[in-house]
Write a protein that holds these residues in place. Sequence first.
Motif, short mmCIF file in Angstrom:
data_model
loop_
_atom_site.label_atom_id
_atom_site.label_comp_id
_atom_site.label_asym_id
_atom_site.label_seq_id
_atom_site.Cartn_x
_atom_site.Cartn_y
_atom_site.Cartn_z
N TYR A 72 -56.34 27.09 52.28
CA TYR A 72 -55.61 27.67 51.25
C TYR A 72 -54.12 26.80 51.55
O TYR A 72 -53.61 26.95 52.58
CB TYR A 72 -55.06 29.28 51.72
CG TYR A 72 -56.46 30.11 51.26
CD1 TYR A 72 -56.47 30.77 50.08
CD2 TYR A 72 -57.50 30.17 52.12
CE1 TYR A 72 -57.45 31.55 49.71
CE2 TYR A 72 -58.57 31.01 51.81
CZ TYR A 72 -58.66 31.85 50.57
OH TYR A 72 -59.69 32.55 50.35
N THR A 73 -53.53 26.51 50.08
CA THR A 73 -52.45 25.96 50.26
C THR A 73 -51.20 26.30 49.11
O THR A 73 -51.57 27.21 48.46
CB THR A 73 -52.80 24.29 49.83
OG1 THR A 73 -53.26 24.28 48.59
CG2 THR A 73 -53.71 23.64 50.78
N ARG A 74 -50.29 25.76 49.07
CA ARG A 74 -49.32 26.02 48.20
C ARG A 74 -48.65 24.57 47.77
O ARG A 74 -48.61 23.87 48.83
CB ARG A 74 -48.40 26.87 48.37
CG ARG A 74 -47.48 26.66 49.41
CD ARG A 74 -46.42 27.83 49.71
NE ARG A 74 -45.32 27.60 50.74
CZ ARG A 74 -44.57 28.20 51.22
NH1 ARG A 74 -44.36 29.43 50.71
NH2 ARG A 74 -43.86 27.70 52.42
N GLN A 75 -48.02 24.34 46.55
CA GLN A 75 -47.41 23.28 46.36
C GLN A 75 -46.09 22.89 47.28
O GLN A 75 -45.60 24.07 47.44
CB GLN A 75 -47.13 23.17 44.81
CG GLN A 75 -48.39 23.10 44.17
CD GLN A 75 -47.93 23.21 42.44
OE1 GLN A 75 -46.68 22.94 42.19
NE2 GLN A 75 -49.02 23.42 41.81
N LEU A 76 -45.72 21.64 47.54
CA LEU A 76 -44.30 21.31 47.99
C LEU A 76 -44.59 21.91 49.57
O LEU A 76 -43.29 22.07 50.13
CB LEU A 76 -43.31 21.91 47.48
CG LEU A 76 -43.13 21.27 46.10
CD1 LEU A 76 -41.89 21.79 45.15
CD2 LEU A 76 -43.21 19.90 45.78
N CYS A 77 -45.64 22.12 50.18
CA CYS A 77 -45.87 22.54 51.51
C CYS A 77 -46.02 21.34 52.82
O CYS A 77 -47.24 20.64 52.43
CB CYS A 77 -46.91 23.46 51.79
SG CYS A 77 -47.27 24.17 53.08
N GLY A 78 -45.24 20.90 53.25
CA GLY A 78 -45.41 19.67 54.19
C GLY A 78 -46.45 20.01 55.17
O GLY A 78 -47.34 19.08 55.72
N PHE A 79 -46.59 21.39 55.73
CA PHE A 79 -47.64 21.57 56.80
C PHE A 79 -49.00 21.51 56.00
O PHE A 79 -50.14 21.20 56.66
CB PHE A 79 -47.64 22.98 57.29
CG PHE A 79 -46.34 23.05 58.11
CD1 PHE A 79 -46.37 22.53 59.66
CD2 PHE A 79 -45.24 23.59 57.63
CE1 PHE A 79 -45.42 22.76 60.30
CE2 PHE A 79 -44.09 23.69 58.55
CZ PHE A 79 -44.12 23.28 59.81
N CYS A 80 -49.19 21.77 54.64
CA CYS A 80 -50.25 21.83 53.97
C CYS A 80 -50.72 20.41 53.83
O CYS A 80 -51.97 20.11 54.08
CB CYS A 80 -50.35 22.57 52.53
SG CYS A 80 -49.64 24.27 52.61
#
Length: 85
Positions: A7-15
């Motif tokens: 599960y991700t989200r945009q502009l997430c460095g950890f993702c």
Amino acid sequence: MADVVIYTRQLCGFCTAAKRLLEKKGVSFKELDATFEPGLKKQMVQKANGRSTFPQIFVGTKHVGGCDELHSLDRAGKLDALLAA
């Protein structure tokens, strides 16, 4: 090889870092982008026992956790066996 869901989200460095590690290992995964999908985030929180940070990673039926936990498993030499299951 186990099914991997992230599960991700945009502009997430950890993702991005978690996906990069999985790609480096040649692992295909299903990405669920919850940026604009509150229903997906709610689903993720339920599956992750209340954890609401991104990413949340699942290998088969096992909840791995987030990016830090994924990298910790890799450093400990346990990620490859989990992915192969």
